[in-house]
Design a protein around this motif. Structure first.
Motif, short mmCIF file in Angstrom:
data_model
loop_
_atom_site.label_atom_id
_atom_site.label_comp_id
_atom_site.label_asym_id
_atom_site.label_seq_id
_atom_site.Cartn_x
_atom_site.Cartn_y
_atom_site.Cartn_z
N SER A 130 32.68 -7.74 42.96
CA SER A 130 31.50 -6.92 42.71
C SER A 130 30.50 -7.10 43.84
CB SER A 130 30.86 -7.34 41.38
OG SER A 130 29.63 -6.68 41.23
N ASN A 131 29.88 -6.01 44.23
CA ASN A 131 28.82 -6.07 45.23
C ASN A 131 27.46 -5.95 44.57
OD1 ASN A 131 30.52 -6.31 47.46
ND2 ASN A 131 30.96 -4.12 47.39
N TRP A 132 27.39 -6.32 43.31
CA TRP A 132 26.17 -6.22 42.55
C TRP A 132 25.21 -7.31 43.00
CZ3 TRP A 132 25.79 -7.13 36.57
CH2 TRP A 132 24.54 -6.72 36.12
N LYS A 133 24.16 -6.90 43.65
CA LYS A 133 23.18 -7.86 44.16
C LYS A 133 21.85 -7.62 43.46
CE LYS A 133 25.25 -8.23 48.72
NZ LYS A 133 25.98 -9.42 48.64
N ALA A 134 21.26 -8.71 43.06
CA ALA A 134 19.92 -8.65 42.48
C ALA A 134 18.90 -8.65 43.62
CB ALA A 134 19.69 -9.87 41.59
N PRO A 135 17.70 -8.17 43.38
CA PRO A 135 16.68 -8.23 44.43
C PRO A 135 16.37 -9.69 44.77
CG PRO A 135 15.75 -7.43 42.35
CD PRO A 135 17.21 -7.58 42.14
N ALA A 170 13.56 -16.22 42.72
CA ALA A 170 12.34 -16.98 42.43
C ALA A 170 12.11 -17.20 40.94
CB ALA A 170 11.13 -16.27 43.05
N LEU A 171 12.84 -16.49 40.10
CA LEU A 171 12.67 -16.66 38.65
C LEU A 171 13.20 -18.03 38.24
CD1 LEU A 171 13.96 -13.17 37.46
CD2 LEU A 171 11.58 -13.91 37.65
N LYS A 172 12.39 -18.78 37.54
CA LYS A 172 12.76 -20.14 37.14
C LYS A 172 13.12 -20.17 35.66
CE LYS A 172 12.07 -21.78 41.16
NZ LYS A 172 13.22 -21.70 42.03
N ASN A 173 14.20 -20.86 35.37
CA ASN A 173 14.70 -20.99 34.01
C ASN A 173 13.84 -21.99 33.24
OD1 ASN A 173 16.13 -21.48 31.66
ND2 ASN A 173 18.11 -21.66 32.66
N PRO A 174 13.05 -21.52 32.27
CA PRO A 174 12.18 -22.42 31.52
C PRO A 174 12.97 -23.32 30.54
CG PRO A 174 12.02 -20.20 30.63
CD PRO A 174 12.89 -20.12 31.84
N GLU A 194 25.24 -18.22 42.28
CA GLU A 194 24.05 -17.43 42.02
C GLU A 194 23.00 -18.29 41.32
OE1 GLU A 194 25.70 -12.89 41.51
OE2 GLU A 194 25.71 -14.15 39.75
N SER A 195 21.75 -17.99 41.60
CA SER A 195 20.67 -18.73 40.94
C SER A 195 20.57 -18.31 39.48
CB SER A 195 19.34 -18.47 41.65
OG SER A 195 18.92 -17.13 41.44
N ASP A 196 19.93 -19.15 38.68
CA ASP A 196 19.67 -18.79 37.29
C ASP A 196 18.88 -17.49 37.22
OD1 ASP A 196 20.96 -21.11 36.54
OD2 ASP A 196 19.18 -22.06 35.66
N GLY A 197 17.93 -17.33 38.14
CA GLY A 197 17.11 -16.12 38.15
C GLY A 197 17.92 -14.85 38.37
N VAL A 198 18.93 -14.92 39.23
CA VAL A 198 19.78 -13.76 39.50
C VAL A 198 20.59 -13.42 38.26
CG1 VAL A 198 21.82 -13.00 40.80
CG2 VAL A 198 19.88 -14.00 42.01
N ILE A 199 21.15 -14.42 37.61
CA ILE A 199 21.94 -14.16 36.39
C ILE A 199 21.03 -13.57 35.31
CG2 ILE A 199 23.29 -15.24 34.54
CD1 ILE A 199 24.32 -17.19 36.74
N VAL A 250 21.75 -17.66 29.96
CA VAL A 250 21.93 -18.24 31.29
C VAL A 250 22.36 -19.70 31.14
CG1 VAL A 250 20.77 -18.93 33.44
CG2 VAL A 250 20.32 -16.67 32.44
N ASN A 251 21.68 -20.44 30.26
CA ASN A 251 22.05 -21.84 30.02
C ASN A 251 23.51 -21.95 29.59
OD1 ASN A 251 19.48 -22.74 30.60
ND2 ASN A 251 19.25 -23.86 28.69
N TYR A 252 23.93 -21.09 28.67
CA TYR A 252 25.30 -21.19 28.18
C TYR A 252 26.31 -20.79 29.26
CZ TYR A 252 29.50 -20.97 25.48
OH TYR A 252 30.79 -21.18 25.05
N ILE A 253 25.99 -19.79 30.05
CA ILE A 253 26.88 -19.41 31.16
C ILE A 253 27.06 -20.59 32.10
CG2 ILE A 253 27.02 -17.95 33.24
CD1 ILE A 253 25.75 -15.70 31.44
N ARG A 254 25.99 -21.32 32.35
CA ARG A 254 26.08 -22.52 33.21
C ARG A 254 26.97 -23.58 32.54
NH1 ARG A 254 25.24 -20.34 37.80
NH2 ARG A 254 23.10 -20.08 38.44
#
Length: 132
Positions: free
Chosen positions: A26-31, A36-40, A92-97, A124-128
């Motif tokens: 997949s070439n699906w890219k997030a901005p 920069a989005l942080k997983n709380p 991928e970062s948590d923010g991208v997912i 996101v946590n569960y995917i990790r």
């Protein structure tokens, strides 16, 4: 005749291989801002358990029980669901997912209106966790 048949078989394998590679790659890219989005809820075991429940209800059908992108419904799609165990996803970062879950990309729906922000981070946590 045999030469034509062999050529046809080789050509078919080539075409199928290219299609399979395209579906899985997949070439699906997030901005860039998504990084920069942080997983709380990072490291929060309770949030991960909640993410598992959401995954089992909403994601297994396409992504499969182990998140390999091999769920029953996912197998029928032209664009195959993400394999969460693939290196590409792991890096991928948590923010991208989170961004991808939120916004979706056909055939995957965006979940910004179906799940709360907290539930999307729990996913996101569960995917990790699946990656371990």
């Amino acid at each position: 005749m045999k030469t034509h048949f062999n050529s046809l078989v080789l050509f078919s394998f080539f075409v199928f291989g290219v299609q399979l590679a395209f579906c899985q790659e997949s070439n699906w890219k997030a901005p860039v801002a998504a990084d920069a989005l942080k997983n709380p809820f990072k490291g929060n075991a309770k949030a991960t358990v909640e993410g598992k429940h959401i995954f089992e209800q909403m994601c297994v059908l396409c992504h499969g029980v182990k998140g390999k992108g091999n769920g029953e419904a996912g197998l029928t799609l032209g664009t195959k669901p993400a394999n969460f165990l693939a290196f590409k996803v792991k890096k991928e970062s948590d923010g991208v997912i989170f961004w991808k879950i939120t916004n979706g990309k056909s055939p995957m729906a965006g979940y910004d209106e179906l799940l709360t922000e907290e539930q999307r981070w729990q996913l996101v946590n569960y995917i990790r966790e699946l990656e371990k």
